[in-house]
Structure formats: C-alpha cells, structure tokens
Design an enzyme around this catalytic site. Structure first.
Site, PDB file in Angstrom:
ATOM      1  N   LYS A  58      -7.140 -10.752   7.350  1.00 30.39           N
ATOM      2  CA  LYS A  58      -7.016 -10.827   5.676  1.00 30.39           C
ATOM      3  C   LYS A  58      -7.191 -12.505   5.211  1.00 30.39           C
ATOM      4  O   LYS A  58      -7.453 -13.478   5.597  1.00 30.39           O
ATOM      5  CB  LYS A  58      -5.616 -10.059   5.688  1.00 30.39           C
ATOM      6  N   SER A 133      -4.329  -3.558  -0.848  1.00 28.52           N
ATOM      7  CA  SER A 133      -4.868  -4.779  -1.011  1.00 28.52           C
ATOM      8  C   SER A 133      -6.001  -5.050   0.491  1.00 28.52           C
ATOM      9  O   SER A 133      -6.643  -5.490   1.061  1.00 28.52           O
ATOM     10  CB  SER A 133      -4.742  -5.837  -1.761  1.00 28.52           C
ATOM     11  N   SER A 157       0.302  -2.509   0.747  1.00 25.64           N
ATOM     12  CA  SER A 157      -1.111  -3.250   0.622  1.00 25.64           C
ATOM     13  C   SER A 157      -1.500  -3.466   2.177  1.00 25.64           C
ATOM     14  O   SER A 157      -2.398  -3.206   2.734  1.00 25.64           O
ATOM     15  CB  SER A 157      -1.338  -4.117   0.321  1.00 25.64           C
TER      16      SER A 157
HETATM   17  N1  GLN Z   1      -1.924  -1.838  -4.878  1.00 26.91           N
HETATM   18  C1  GLN Z   1      -0.598  -3.463  -5.373  1.00 26.91           C
HETATM   19  C2  GLN Z   1      -0.684  -3.921  -6.484  1.00 26.91           C
HETATM   20  O1  GLN Z   1      -1.679  -3.961  -6.661  1.00 26.91           O
HETATM   21  C3  GLN Z   1      -0.254  -3.990  -3.775  1.00 26.91           C
HETATM   22  C4  GLN Z   1      -0.527  -5.077  -3.612  1.00 26.91           C
HETATM   23  C5  GLN Z   1       0.193  -5.272  -2.754  1.00 26.91           C
HETATM   24  O2  GLN Z   1       0.419  -4.379  -1.869  1.00 26.91           O
HETATM   25  N2  GLN Z   1      -0.711  -6.582  -2.425  1.00 26.91           N
HETATM   26  O3  GLN Z   1      -0.153  -4.968  -6.745  1.00 26.91           O
END
Ligand code: GLN
Length: 451
Positions: A58, A133, A157
């Site tokens: 990532k 994400s 995410s």
């Molecule tokens: N979708 C969640 C957010 O937008 C989680 C993101 C994540 O786990 N990095 O914060």
C-alpha cells in the site's frame, strides 16, 4: 519453479489487467527482477516462508527510493530515504516488492474514489468500487496480479476491501505490527496487516511482519506465536458470540443469510454460538470520526511544503503553507482536518474529543465483557456488497456508514479478519471473525476450518 518466472508472471498479469483494474500506482520492476535473480542464484533463505513471493505494498508504507504518495498530489514526488519496518522485514525474508498500490488519499475513505490519482476498480465488476482505503491492495490480490499485499486498517480499511474483493484480510491487534514507516492517519487506531488469497498465506505474511520494534513505542513487547500451528482444522468446543447489533437494521438480508449459513457450517464442525450484545456499538461511528479526525489533524500538520513532497510557489512562508495544503490535499482530507481541528479546539474539547474518548472506553469494555465467555465474535464485515463507483461519493454520511461493523474493532484495539463467505448477485460477501487481544491464532484457526 524459479522466482524470476513468478516475477515475470506478476508483471505480465499486471500488463494484461491493470489497465482495467488500476490497482498499481508505481511499479518496482528493475529492483524486483534483481532481487528475484539473486534468490534464484543462491537458493531461498531457509525458513523464510515468503521467499520469492511477489508482494504489493500500500502506498502509505514508505519504501526507500521508491515513490510513496499516499495517493496524494501533495506527495506526488516523494521518495523516502528508508523502508518501513514491515518492508524491511519482507525484504529480509526475501519477499519481492512488485510495486505500490492505490488507496484513498491518506487512507481516508471506503472506496478508493478519494485517491488523488486514479480510481481502482473491483475485479469482480469493473463498474463497482474495490472498497477502501486499501482498495488497490485487495484488488491486486483478487485480480491475480500479486499473491500477497499489505494494507493498513484504521477503521476497516483492510477488512472492508477484502470483503468487497473476495479475499482474506486481517487487521492485527493494535501493537502486534510496528507502525514505523506507515504514514500516520490516526495513530491510536492504525495497524498494518496482510491481504492474501488464503488464510494460510495470511498467517505466513503476518508471521513475517509481526514483532516488537524499537522504532515504534506502541509496538507491543509480546511473543509472536507460530501462527501456522493454529491451522489444524479443529474447532471443536469453540465458543462463538454473535452480536445482535451486527445482524440488525441496515444489514442486507442476503448478507445475513450468508453469515447464518457460515455459523451453521461452524456448528457442524463442533463450535457453538449464541447471540450477545455490544450495546455501545451505536456510538462507534461518531466516536471514530471524532477521534480519527482529531488525530489526523495533528498528524497531517507535517505536510507543510517544507519537509515533504510538492511545494507551491508563493510570496512568503504563510502563503506557501496555505497554497501547498490547499492545492495538495483533496476534499475528504480537508474535511477531516477541519473536523479534527474543530473537535480539538479549546471550548469544544470536552464536548467532543473527551466525550469520544469516554465512549471509546465503553465500546472497548463491551468487547472485554463478551470475551470473558466466548473465544471469537462473528458477524458480517460490511452491511452491503461492493457499491457502484459514484454511488456514494457525494454523500459522506452514507459512505461512513459502510464501516459500521469494522470500526468498533479498531476502537477496541482487537484483531479481526475478513474471509470470503459466498456471493450475492455475483459479488463477494465477507465474514468477519473478531478475536481477543493478541489472539490472532484463534482467528486463523476458525477461519481456516471454515474456509
Ligand atoms: N473508511 C474509514 C475512513 O474513511 C476507514 C479508513 C481506514 O481504515 N483507513 O476513515
């Protein structure tokens, strides 16, 4: 089997499908081929489980000399001077870094639509999102571009994209894996974890990246067990809790059916399950967005045009800061910084941030109570399957609600996996298995028996 052939195969597959899937931001081809040839010449390092395996990373994990953008225009040109601890460990164990994977900017989002560069598509249906994400990390594994990838999980995410893309994704216990070199979003919630095709692969990759690190004071000084020793298939006597809040309103009825079918299968293998309650779950979303945005507003202060990335042209210093951040950050990142700055401001601190910390404790205690009697907690990973690209992007609250079943786990700091559990209308459904702190072993045992 030669490592160079595996690496060839990965780049061939990428050239065939990544035009559609768009999971990769940067390829590491020259370096990967050199590493592959070196392993072929001298043979695999004894005991290195992942030796020669193509791995995607990532793009919020820093890689020495390899662009690391966090999918932000602000870091479009950023080449780190060192490797994140997890990347260092992967290289020491001879994993081959194939390239860097797309994500929502600074890991803020649930669909990859917040990337400053491209929208990754779900390999199961290119008109749908891969989740986020870590959408690039899940899509790359699902599309067969790499066998393994690393993601990060602050509020779901890793698990939500794994669920949307039909692959296996684990968020370890907070502290299991060093965060050194993970560009921080919300430091008290962030964890790095593996995304793979199988539970076994997942256990091997977690084994590789786990352990205490002097460079991360929040990494825990606890033993790392042999995770593969849990892959016995034996779950006789396992006690499963199923929170009623996780099968309630807002959860797609077909997803509920899949989870109930999975529980039946686990019962047939000798486990038992009972309904329980995590009564403070209803506060999780609000708590998460206050805490994560507050931490993000502080963490992202370092992107000022001086230390990293792209610097805007300006007449004076203050204007340079303003222009760099206005031009470099996307809308969602700005929304979080503003929310977090507001929540932390004097006069509002007690009403928002402090309240959120109190609610976080209650949520954590809900889990502790259930784990006094049960070995694992099981429910769906997400309330719906992958949605269409564009469907939720103008509606942040609906987008945030997609993380309702994953977020409590980060607030409590416990580990959880998402494993594929069937298809609904041709789209993957994920089963979430949550474990006690530092008991990833029991999660793997359960997931492997089910798989
Ligand atoms: N979708 C969640 C957010 O937008 C989680 C993101 C994540 O786990 N990095 O914060």
């Amino acid at each position: 089997l030669k490592v160079s052939d595996l690496v060839d195969e990965a780049y061939k597959r990428i050239s065939e499908v990544d035009g559609d899937v768009q999971a990769f931001l940067t390829l590491n081809e020259e370096d990967a081929r050199t590493a592959a040839n070196a392993i072929d010449e001298k043979g695999a390092k004894p005991g290195a489980f992942i030796s020669g395996m193509p791995i995607g990373i990532k793009d919020n994990l820093v890689t020495e000399g390899l662009k690391t953008t966090c999918s932000s225009q602000l870091l479009a040109n950023f080449e780190p001077l060192h490797n994140a601890t997890v990347v260092k460990k992967i290289k020491e164990q001879e994993g081959v870094v194939i390239g860097k994977l797309n994500m929502d900017e600074f890991a803020m989002g649930s669909s990859n639509e917040n990337s400053g560069f491209q929208v990754t598509r779900n390999p199961w249906d290119l008109s749908r999102v891969p989740g986020g994400s870590s959408g690039g990390s899940a899509a790359a594994v699902a599309a067969g571009e790499v066998l393994f990838s690393l993601g990060s999980d602050t509020g779901g995410s890793i698990r939500q994209p794994a669920s949307f893309c039909g692959v296996v994704g684990l968020k370890p216990t907070y502290g299991r894996v060093s965060r050194f070199g993970l560009v921080a979003f919300a430091s008290s919630l962030d964890q790095i974890g593996p995304i793979t095709r199988t539970v076994e692969d997942n256990a091997y990759l977690l084994q590789t990246i786990s352990g205490h690190d002097d460079y991360d004071s929040t990494s825990a000084n606890v033993d790392v067990p042999d995770f593969s020793s849990f892959l016995t298939g034996d779950i006789k006597g396992l006690k499963i809790a199923v929170p009623k809040e996780y099968l309630g309103e807002g959860v797609d009825s077909k997803i509920k059916d899949h989870v109930l079918a999975a529980l039946k299968q686990l019962e047939a293998l000798g486990a038992t399950w009972e309904e329980v309650s995590l009564p403070h779950s209803k506060y999780a979303l609000a708590t998460y967005y206050l805490i994560s945005s507050s931490e993000a507003s502080a963490n992202l202060a370092r992107f000022d045009g001086v230390r990293y990335g792209v610097r805007a042209e300006a007449e004076n210093l203050l204007e340079m800061y303003k222009k760099t951040r206005s031009e470099g950050f996307g809308d969602e990142v700005k929304r979080r910084i503003m929310l977090g700055t507001f929540a932390l401001s004097s006069g509002y601190y007690d009403a928002y941030y402090k309240k959120a910390q109190q609610a976080r404790t209650l949520i954590k205690q809900d889990f502790e109570k259930v784990f006094e009697k049960y070995d694992v907690i099981i429910g769906p990973t997400t309330p719906t399957p992958a949605f269409k690209i564009g469907e939720n992007i103008d509606d942040p609250l609906t987008m945030y609600a997609n993380d309702i079943l994953t977020i409590p786990v980060n607030l409590a700091g416990v580990p959880a996996i998402s494993v594929p559990c069937g298809l609904t209308n041709g789209l993957p459904v994920g089963l979430q298995i949550i474990g006690k702190p530092f008991d990833e072993g029991t999660i793997y045992r359960t997931a492997h028996a089910y798989e």
